[in-house]
Design an enzyme around this catalytic site. Structure first.
Site, PDB file in Angstrom:
ATOM      1  N   ASP A  52      40.206  40.417  57.508  1.00 46.21           N
ATOM      2  CA  ASP A  52      40.293  41.735  56.867  1.00 46.21           C
ATOM      3  C   ASP A  52      41.513  42.502  57.385  1.00 46.21           C
ATOM      4  OD1 ASP A  52      39.571  43.762  55.208  1.00 46.21           O
ATOM      5  OD2 ASP A  52      37.858  44.436  56.382  1.00 46.21           O
TER       6      ASP A  52
ATOM      7  N   HIS B 158      48.658  40.143  51.756  1.00 49.43           N
ATOM      8  CA  HIS B 158      47.914  38.889  51.577  1.00 49.43           C
ATOM      9  C   HIS B 158      48.804  37.687  51.901  1.00 49.43           C
ATOM     10  CE1 HIS B 158      44.518  41.042  50.139  1.00 49.43           C
ATOM     11  NE2 HIS B 158      45.032  41.388  48.974  1.00 49.43           N
TER      12      HIS B 158
ATOM     13  N   LEU C 142      40.087  18.838  62.661  1.00 48.44           N
ATOM     14  CA  LEU C 142      39.495  20.168  62.447  1.00 48.44           C
ATOM     15  C   LEU C 142      39.056  20.257  60.987  1.00 48.44           C
ATOM     16  CD1 LEU C 142      39.214  23.309  63.294  1.00 48.44           C
ATOM     17  CD2 LEU C 142      41.397  23.550  62.140  1.00 48.44           C
TER      18      LEU C 142
HETATM   19  C1  FPP Z   1      40.905  41.345  53.115  1.00 47.88           C
HETATM   20  O1  FPP Z   1      41.953  42.246  53.337  1.00 47.88           O
HETATM   21  C2  FPP Z   1      41.438  40.057  52.725  1.00 47.88           C
HETATM   22  C3  FPP Z   1      41.193  39.434  51.546  1.00 47.88           C
HETATM   23  C4  FPP Z   1      40.353  39.986  50.480  1.00 47.88           C
HETATM   24  C5  FPP Z   1      41.794  38.164  51.239  1.00 47.88           C
HETATM   25  C6  FPP Z   1      41.955  37.267  52.427  1.00 47.88           C
HETATM   26  C7  FPP Z   1      42.928  36.272  52.060  1.00 47.88           C
HETATM   27  C8  FPP Z   1      43.905  35.800  52.842  1.00 47.88           C
HETATM   28  C9  FPP Z   1      44.102  36.090  54.255  1.00 47.88           C
HETATM   29  C10 FPP Z   1      44.882  34.895  52.299  1.00 47.88           C
HETATM   30  C11 FPP Z   1      44.329  33.493  52.160  1.00 47.88           C
HETATM   31  C12 FPP Z   1      43.498  33.420  50.974  1.00 47.88           C
HETATM   32  C13 FPP Z   1      43.916  33.305  49.739  1.00 47.88           C
HETATM   33  C14 FPP Z   1      42.990  33.675  48.644  1.00 47.88           C
HETATM   34  C15 FPP Z   1      45.257  32.835  49.398  1.00 47.88           C
HETATM   35  P1  FPP Z   1      41.929  43.599  52.508  1.00 47.88           P
HETATM   36  O2  FPP Z   1      42.770  43.403  51.305  1.00 47.88           O
HETATM   37  O3  FPP Z   1      40.523  43.992  52.227  1.00 47.88           O
HETATM   38  O4  FPP Z   1      42.598  44.569  53.510  1.00 47.88           O
HETATM   39  P2  FPP Z   1      42.287  46.109  53.655  1.00 47.88           P
HETATM   40  O5  FPP Z   1      40.867  46.208  54.147  1.00 47.88           O
HETATM   41  O6  FPP Z   1      43.266  46.544  54.679  1.00 47.88           O
HETATM   42  O7  FPP Z   1      42.498  46.746  52.321  1.00 47.88           O
END
Ligand code: FPP
Length: 250
Positions: free
Chosen positions: A21, A38, A132
């Protein structure tokens, strides 16, 4: 494993599960679009997979896209889908060379053919790797998992009075892995958000303010150091009776 010859063997969790997150906030802080966050999140993930393998963690499970993430703006959702396809194409050879086995859990009936094929091809191409196991939870939800396991059990002809925890576990999406020993959530929120609900009954929970794109091997080591200090009793009181546990514990 990262220790010198004189170090006592550290207790390494077999299975670490991560809610990644904070990508959006990481990007906002830099006045950049969320998609860049992302993208930086993918880079962090690649590093953390390597770090986990170096530390002899056997299973790493990451929440890449939750069943609730569809509620995000359409362009963010499609950006995440494209990013996944691009990321797999870009990093698969290296993951392959590093002995990483990719598994996918989640409801793939709802994702596009392109995304489904990218995920399933990555899974098929790495099936023989043993160093892994990286499980990508995609369109996954813990409640969905419990419901689909019940449905599978019914389809297999198991009667209600035969259904117990061990039997149902066989139908859970991650039946190939031990339950997570350690759950890490970055980004400062302190909740499970419908991740691995069934499997996390006795998992040690670790929350950090670190935003996911900033998470790396050093941050993983902090969580592992925290984990080593936890006393896992799985509901037992034996350790309390032996006087080794803190006086107050849940
Ligand atoms: C949460 O951060 C993260 C996600 C919803 C996506 C997690 C995905 C990745 C780390 C990339 C790898 C995965 C893919 C699908 C390529 P947020 O957007 O909720 O952050 P915020 O809470 O700061 O808004």
């Amino acid at each position: 494993m990262l220790m010198d010859a004189t170090s006592p063997p550290a207790r390494v969790p077999r299975h670490v599960a991560i809610v990644m997150d904070g990508n959006g906030r990481w990007a906002n802080k830099r006045f950049m679009p969320r998609g860049i966050g992302h993208k930086a999140g993918v880079d962090a993930l690649v590093k953390v997979v390597q770090a986990a393998a170096d530390r002899d963690i056997e299973f790493l499970t990451v929440f890449a896209f939750s069943s609730e993430n569809w509620k995000r703006p359409e362009d963010e959702v499609s950006g995440l889908m494209s990013l996944l396809v691009v990321a797999l194409a870009k990093h698969l050879l290296k993951l392959q060379a590093d002995g990483v086995r990719i598994r996918v859990v989640g409801d793939l009936t709802k994702v596009s053919d392109k995304v489904r094929h990218a995920l399933l091809d990555a899974q098929a191409n790495t099936v023989d790797n043993t160093r892994l196991t990286l499980t990508v939870a995609f369109n996954y939800g813990g409640r969905w998992d419990i419901v689909q396991a019940c449905q599978q059990a019914m389809l297999a002809g198991i009667e209600g009075d035969q259904l117990d925890e061990v039997t149902l576990s066989r139908f859970m999406a991650m039946s190939y892995a031990p339950d997570p020993d350690l759950f890490i959530r970055t980004g400062g929120e302190v909740r499970l958000s419908n991740f691995l609900l069934w499997q996390s009954a006795y998992t040690e929970l670790c929350f950090t303010d670190c935003l996911w794109p900033d998470f790396d091997g050093a941050e993983l080591d902090k969580a592992l150091a925290d984990f080593v200090m936890r006393e896992r009793r799985f509901g037992d009181v034996a350790a309390l009776d032996a006087g080794t546990a803190p006086a107050v514990s849940a």
